[in-house]
Enzyme design. Structure first.
Site, PDB file in Angstrom:
ATOM      1  N   GLU A 322       0.826  -1.205   0.000  1.00 53.97           N
ATOM      2  CA  GLU A 322       0.000   0.000   0.000  1.00 53.97           C
ATOM      3  C   GLU A 322       0.862   1.256   0.000  1.00 53.97           C
ATOM      4  O   GLU A 322       0.491   2.284  -0.563  1.00 53.97           O
ATOM      5  CB  GLU A 322      -0.947   0.006   1.200  1.00 53.97           C
ATOM      6  CG  GLU A 322      -2.010   1.093   1.102  1.00 53.97           C
ATOM      7  CD  GLU A 322      -3.113   0.935   2.137  1.00 53.97           C
ATOM      8  OE1 GLU A 322      -3.561   1.954   2.674  1.00 53.97           O
ATOM      9  OE2 GLU A 322      -3.527  -0.208   2.403  1.00 53.97           O
ATOM     10  N   HIS A 351       7.955 -27.700   1.804  1.00 52.55           N
ATOM     11  CA  HIS A 351       7.033 -28.647   1.180  1.00 52.55           C
ATOM     12  C   HIS A 351       5.941 -27.912   0.402  1.00 52.55           C
ATOM     13  O   HIS A 351       4.934 -28.510   0.044  1.00 52.55           O
ATOM     14  CB  HIS A 351       6.408 -29.532   2.263  1.00 52.55           C
ATOM     15  CG  HIS A 351       7.417 -30.205   3.121  1.00 52.55           C
ATOM     16  ND1 HIS A 351       8.041 -31.373   2.747  1.00 52.55           N
ATOM     17  CD2 HIS A 351       7.967 -29.853   4.313  1.00 52.55           C
ATOM     18  CE1 HIS A 351       8.909 -31.738   3.688  1.00 52.55           C
ATOM     19  NE2 HIS A 351       8.886 -30.820   4.647  1.00 52.55           N
ATOM     20  N   LYS A 455     -12.862   2.037  -3.213  1.00 55.84           N
ATOM     21  CA  LYS A 455     -14.017   2.288  -2.345  1.00 55.84           C
ATOM     22  C   LYS A 455     -15.125   2.999  -3.117  1.00 55.84           C
ATOM     23  O   LYS A 455     -16.307   2.683  -2.964  1.00 55.84           O
ATOM     24  CB  LYS A 455     -13.591   3.140  -1.138  1.00 55.84           C
ATOM     25  CG  LYS A 455     -12.693   2.422  -0.145  1.00 55.84           C
ATOM     26  CD  LYS A 455     -12.309   3.358   0.989  1.00 55.84           C
ATOM     27  CE  LYS A 455     -11.400   2.659   1.992  1.00 55.84           C
ATOM     28  NZ  LYS A 455     -10.984   3.574   3.079  1.00 55.84           N
TER      29      LYS A 455
END
Length: 527
Positions: A322, A351, A455
């Site tokens: 950000e 793994h 937003k």
């Protein structure tokens, strides 16, 4: 490079902080002295920029505000006595409130004491507290913490189901700077409803962390919540862990917040030095710049070899991405900057995706986080001469070596153990590294226009949904997707209209779809 030369390079570039018992090794990043010399003027400028920030320069032009998370752990450095006093007052009020909670002086109406904390927030209001809880919460904390960090209804239900009857002894913390953040507001509304259904008094168990005068502040005051703790204008969400946002939930869990602040302060002092070799944050920024050619061309893979640091990579995702993910530089040029961050933990990654790190696309650099102390007490030998911790250390060293041998760069941060002081130091280290790197690449790390754009787009979708519902209510018969979009003058957004009605239909919201689902344009929508 032969082993003798590599050993010498390790010694030449090893950073050690005696007070924090922290090592930083950038020797496995292949920069040379000429590259360091070339970057020196950029570092001089970056040091000056960060110094100006600490002294109160306006850092966020969108909101015309300062950025002063450094002052939280050293209030005497604040640019005004008023800010200094405010920081000290907030910290004292947190400690007083927590003491009363732990002592039972403040208790829920239907229980003798609080047993749990439900933290409702998103982004910086959730990631920092989650990371710290995972890293530092004792096995039997005074209060167990739970998080709502999304607007996913099923996720909310799951969290509330885990609390069960203990909801009556749960302290709810709602964290939102403005009070208008949809995800946080939705969580609050949902929790309020469950409290009401169970005959519980939400306001007697609720605490707000918000800006003075915000919507949340007004709600909490008008409803008479237990307490309100201020969020500060000059603290951004991703640098808020050492403000009330992170300190209150940490203290409620019995974590030593003064030690966290002390560790951050000590790291700030180390990273304030305008000397590349003596400044660990500058060394990180140097390594990031070299590996990605100053353009973020390689991802940052965070590999903590300790279970308690599992969430460190998620915390750093927001802090780094950000802050650094910007389209424009300070001169208005289009640069598309940023560093992608991901990670899990060792030796789990042995793994999982280390195979690709070792032999796949070389589009990353690794950061190993090593913790020297295995556990409290002694360890058994799981095979002759080796403990489980020896294996963990061996996997780290082996992976580091294997990556280097195949021309993949890595950084290693080594700490003695995971303590509140050390976690505070790590937070401060990366906060400063982000600031310095932003200076090197000439971008502003402290505004986020892309977040605000997202937003706004979401709000537009919800407004369109209201129009869709209204049109369906008024329609005398079923409408095709195209006709529905045309009716609300949204023919240029027909796909969005389809996605809205599909979601509404799936949730029994008074909308049905008729026809072949593989051919969206042929569907009829009935309200």
């Amino acid at each position: 490079m032969d082993t003798a030369a590599l050993w010498q390079r390790y010694q030449d570039w090893l950073y050690y902080h005696a007070g924090l018992e922290l090592y930083l090794d950038v020797s496995r990043v292949r920069f040379d002295d000429a590259f360091v010399a070339e970057l020196q003027p950029k570092f001089e400028k970056a040091f000056q920029l960060v110094d100006a920030l600490e002294k109160g320069a306006i850092a966020n032009p969108d909101e015309n505000r300062m950025v002063g998370h450094y002052w939280l752990r050293d209030p005497d450095r604040a640019p005004t006595p008023e800010i200094r006093d405010e920081i000290n007052t907030i910290l004292s009020s947190i400690e007083t409130f927590v003491s009363k909670i732990h002592g039972g002086e403040i208790r829920p109406p239907q229980a003798t004491h609080f047993t749990d904390v439900l933290s409702i927030g998103i982004g910086g209001s959730a990631l920092g507290p989650q990371f710290v809880a995972e890293a530092l919460a004792p096995l039997n904390p005074p209060l167990h913490i739970h998080f709502m960090d999304n607007t996913d209804p099923a996720g909310m239900d799951r969290t509330l189901a885990k609390l069960g009857d203990r909801l009556q002894s749960t302290l709810v913390i709602v964290t939102s700077k403005s009070g208008g953040t949809p995800e946080t507001r939705n969580g609050m509304v949902e929790v309020k409803q469950v409290f009401a259904e169970k005959g519980l008094e939400f306001t007697r168990q609720a605490v707000a962390i918000t800006m003075a005068g915000s919507k949340m502040d007004q709600i909490a005051k008008s409803e008479g919540w237990l307490a309100i703790f201020p969020m500060l204008d000059w603290i951004g969400g991703r640098t808020s862990e050492l403000s009330a946002v992170g300190l209150l939930p940490a203290a409620l869990q019995g974590i030593d917040i003064r030690a966290m602040l002390a560790g951050a302060k000590e790291m700030d002092e180390a990273t304030r030095l305008p000397n590349l070799r003596q400044n660990p944050a500058a060394l990180l920024a140097l390594a990031w710049y070299y590996t990605g050619k100053g353009k973020g061309e390689k991802d940052m893979v965070i590999l903590p070899y300790k279970d308690s640091l599992l969430l460190f990579s998620r915390y750093l995702q927001q802090l780094v991405m950000e802050s650094l993910g910007k389209e424009k530089d300070l001169d208005g040029n289009t640069v598309y900057q940023g560093i992608a961050v991901y990670g899990n933990k060792g030796s789990t990654d042995q793994h999982a995706y280390v195979q690709q790190l070792r032999e796949g696309v070389p589009n990353f650099f690794a950061t190993f986080i090593e913790v020297l102390k295995d556990r409290e007490g002694t360890s058994i030998e799981v095979e002759p001469g080796a403990t489980s911790g020896d294996f963990l250390s061996g996997f780290l060293q082996g992976t580091r070596q294997a990556l280097y041998e195949n021309n993949r760069d890595s950084i290693t941060i080594t700490v003695t153990e995971v303590t509140p002081k050390m976690v505070g130091a790590l937070i401060a280290l990366y906060e400063r590294a982000v600031s310095l790197y932003a200076g090197l690449i000439n971008i502003n790390a402290y505004h986020q226009p892309g977040v605000e754009a997202g937003k706004k787009a979401a709000a537009d979708i919800l407004d369109l949904q209201k129009q869709v519902m209204q049109a369906l209510k008024q329609a005398p018969s079923a409408l095709s997707i195209n006709d529905l979009a045309a009716k609300i003058e949204a023919s240029d957004r027909t796909e969005t209209v389809y996605l809205i009605v599909r979601h509404l239909a799936a949730n029994n919201r008074g909308v049905t779809l008729q026809g072949d689902l593989t051919k969206p344009a042929s569907l009829l929508v009935r309200g």
